[in-house]
Design a protein around this motif. Structure first.
Motif, short mmCIF file in Angstrom:
data_model
loop_
_atom_site.label_atom_id
_atom_site.label_comp_id
_atom_site.label_asym_id
_atom_site.label_seq_id
_atom_site.Cartn_x
_atom_site.Cartn_y
_atom_site.Cartn_z
N SER A 316 0.91 -3.65 2.33
CA SER A 316 0.57 -3.01 3.09
C SER A 316 -0.30 -3.84 4.05
O SER A 316 -1.74 -3.32 3.13
CB SER A 316 1.00 -2.06 3.69
OG SER A 316 0.85 -1.87 4.92
N ILE A 334 9.42 0.72 0.20
CA ILE A 334 9.57 -0.25 0.87
C ILE A 334 10.51 -1.64 0.41
O ILE A 334 10.83 -2.13 0.03
CB ILE A 334 8.51 -1.33 2.08
CG1 ILE A 334 7.95 -0.46 2.99
CG2 ILE A 334 9.35 -2.75 2.07
CD1 ILE A 334 8.90 0.04 4.02
N CYS A 379 3.94 -13.97 2.17
CA CYS A 379 4.02 -12.32 2.61
C CYS A 379 2.91 -11.62 1.87
O CYS A 379 2.12 -13.25 1.28
CB CYS A 379 5.50 -11.44 2.10
SG CYS A 379 6.30 -11.06 3.27
N LYS A 393 2.00 -9.44 8.70
CA LYS A 393 2.36 -7.61 9.25
C LYS A 393 3.70 -7.14 8.50
O LYS A 393 4.52 -7.99 7.87
CB LYS A 393 2.86 -8.32 10.68
CG LYS A 393 1.71 -9.05 11.53
CD LYS A 393 0.22 -8.00 11.58
CE LYS A 393 -0.96 -8.90 12.60
NZ LYS A 393 -1.87 -8.08 12.52
N ASP A 394 3.63 -6.08 8.06
CA ASP A 394 4.35 -5.80 7.89
C ASP A 394 5.82 -5.41 8.06
O ASP A 394 6.35 -5.37 7.49
CB ASP A 394 3.48 -3.48 7.32
CG ASP A 394 2.82 -2.99 6.91
OD1 ASP A 394 2.23 -4.01 6.39
OD2 ASP A 394 1.86 -2.10 7.01
N TYR A 395 5.65 -5.28 9.68
CA TYR A 395 7.17 -5.11 9.69
C TYR A 395 7.66 -6.61 9.59
O TYR A 395 8.75 -7.00 9.57
CB TYR A 395 7.47 -5.19 11.40
CG TYR A 395 6.07 -6.44 12.08
CD1 TYR A 395 6.87 -6.81 12.69
CD2 TYR A 395 5.23 -6.63 12.50
CE1 TYR A 395 6.82 -8.63 13.26
CE2 TYR A 395 4.44 -7.47 13.09
CZ TYR A 395 5.45 -8.48 13.87
OH TYR A 395 5.19 -9.82 14.70
N GLN A 396 6.95 -7.65 9.53
CA GLN A 396 7.57 -9.42 9.49
C GLN A 396 8.55 -9.12 7.84
O GLN A 396 9.38 -9.90 7.29
CB GLN A 396 6.60 -10.48 9.37
CG GLN A 396 6.21 -10.25 10.67
CD GLN A 396 4.55 -11.65 10.90
OE1 GLN A 396 3.79 -11.58 9.84
NE2 GLN A 396 4.68 -12.32 12.02
N ILE A 398 9.17 -6.73 5.88
CA ILE A 398 10.11 -5.52 6.11
C ILE A 398 11.25 -6.50 6.33
O ILE A 398 12.22 -5.87 6.14
CB ILE A 398 9.72 -4.51 6.61
CG1 ILE A 398 8.95 -3.36 6.03
CG2 ILE A 398 11.48 -3.70 6.88
CD1 ILE A 398 8.41 -2.14 7.02
N LEU A 399 11.34 -7.13 7.59
CA LEU A 399 12.80 -7.85 8.02
C LEU A 399 13.30 -8.73 6.87
O LEU A 399 14.08 -8.58 7.06
CB LEU A 399 12.44 -8.27 9.54
CG LEU A 399 13.52 -9.17 10.12
CD1 LEU A 399 14.65 -8.11 10.15
CD2 LEU A 399 12.83 -9.46 11.34
#
Length: 457
Positions: A316, A334, A379, A393-396, A398-399
């Motif tokens: 993270s 995740i 990542c 970024k975490d959202y990147q 995750i997607l």
């Protein structure tokens, strides 16, 4: 192969109309059309309360239970292979991973996939020589014994013999996956005789098994105990699950519904009262389904190249600042739970949509999934030496991971559903078993590549 040459058409008068055979008869009226269905078919019994469906779901979970429970117990393995010069009952989030910690998941993948592949092939070869009951019950009992062996090591101090424990663990994983291959190959082989509804149950159960293992790990971590106490709770859950599966399978094999579908009919009466004996020709089956097998092979090769070997190393963006979400729960939630949820949703969607039907399109989609390898490599995986971090970024992350999981589940399930439809009835069990071999080859190759990818970071 069965070779039949009659001088007249022997199709029963009350048989279903077949437009393809009708076209062939118009071209050549001397062609005999084989009918492998009896003239009067017994009515199919009902699956009361969807009991068989639910048990197939459970069996699907157990087919990958050793893999899911071993790979998801990341906190436990990080503790066992930590830097022992720092005496602690938990793994500090700020500590740099040791070589054993960084590479364990990739070695686990290799130790799982190669014996799995070998025994998937052997299971297909011996499926007609050893009874289904012996294969299923034998593999489940040995799986339980090996999981109990793993449980026994939880409270044994292995700090002074990490290399020995590493070797014992990998040996246990190899043996567990031998059992898993025999069990999984047997279950997939027999469920091929059922409707796609039940095939989806087993495949969906495999994905649900990942969710189950991740939730069990998160629940164990939420207790707030030491890594060993957490692992104790976690592996007890795994053992109890196998015991329940053994009981449920005994119930399943005694149901009328199950017996109706698995009963073999080596002799089928045709309209003239003659007996037709069907012989299994692997070459003919493979010719019908090799494109589908190649599709599932590519799907799992690309997935296993980065999951979980690389994804378990992705941290993270807020790790090391004292936040439990970033330091403790991020990886199991995740890397494992989210991936398993995406994989499960993909398999459910495939069972509902059943498109595309064109195998060429499926092949193109399978090949296109190669893009997830460089995306996940870019990542925030740590430690790294060569590649730079692009998606920090975490959202990147995750997607990207969710789309990888969703596409994996969708393509894996839709191909598995189509295969029994493109072979004859007496070929379904072998065809489904061959599909697991293609999947096993993909898992083995992907796992081997993941070792290289981890070192390439």
């Amino acid at each position: 192969m069965v070779k039949m040459a009659y001088s007249v058409n022997t199709t029963p008068l009350l048989d279903e109309y077949d437009s393809e055979n009708e076209d062939e008869r118009q071209i050549n009226p001397e062609v005999a059309v084989r009918d492998d269905k009896p003239l009067f078919k017994a009515s199919e019994p009902k699956d009361k309360y969807y009991m068989s469906y639910l048990i197939f779901y459970l069996l699907g979970i157990v087919t990958l239970l050793p893999w899911n429970f071993y790979v998801t117990a990341d906190d436990y393995w990080m503790y066992k292979f930590r830097n022992t010069s720092i005496n602690s009952s938990v793994v500090n989030a700020s500590m740099k991973r040791t070589p054993l910690q960084a590479e364990f998941t990739s070695y686990l993948s290799v130790a799982s996939s190669f014996p799995n592949l070998i025994f998937l092939v052997l299971n297909t070869a011996i499926s007609h020589r050893i009874s289904l009951n012996k294969r299923v019950m034998g593999s489940l009992f040995f799986m339980l014994l090996l999981m109990l062996f793993t449980l026994a090591f939880v409270n044994i101090n292995t700090d002074n013999c990490q290399q020995l424990f590493f070797g014992l663990t990998l040996t246990t994983i190899v043996l567990l996956n031998v059992c898993s291959a025999i069990f999984g190959g047997s279950v997939f082989g027999v469920v091929g005789k059922f409707s796609p509804f039940y095939i989806t149950a087993v495949i969906g159960g495999q994905a649900l098994g990942g969710i189950f293992a991740a939730l069990a790990e998160i629940a164990a971590l939420a207790i707030g105990a030491s890594s060993t106490h957490t692992a104790l709770v976690y592996f007890i859950i795994g053992n109890v699950t196998i015991v329940i599966a053994i009981i449920c399978y005994v119930v399943l094999e005694n149901t009328v519904f199950f017996k109706y579908h698995i009963s073999h009919h080596p002799e089928i009466n045709n309209f003239q009262g003659e007996h037709v004996h069907f012989e299994i020709c692997y070459k003919v089956i493979l010719k019908k389904m090799w494109c589908h097998g190649l599709s599932v092979f590519l799907t799992f090769t690309f997935t296993l190249s980065v999951y979980p070997g690389v994804t378990v190393l992705i941290e993270s963006e807020g790790k090391g600042h004292g936040n439990k979400w970033n330091d403790v729960y991020f990886v199991p939630t995740i890397a494992y739970l989210l991936f398993s949820v995406g994989d499960y949703l993909g398999r459910l969607l495939a069972g509902r949509i059943l498109k595309p039907k064109n195998i060429s399109i499926l092949m193109i989609l399978s090949i296109a999934r190669f893009i997830f390898i460089p995306l996940l490599m870019l990542c925030n995986a740590q430690p790294r030496h060569y590649w730079g971090v692009v998606f920090d970024k975490d959202y990147q992350y995750i997607l990207i991971l969710f789309m990888c999981a969703l596409s994996n589940g969708y393509l894996a399930n839709i191909v598995a559903i189509y295969v029994p439809k493109i072979v004859d009835h007496h070929e379904k069990e072998i065809a489904s078993s061959i599909m697991t071999i293609f999947m096993g080859i993909g898992l083995a190759l992907g796992s081997a590549v993941s070792l290289f990818m981890v070192r390439l970071l």
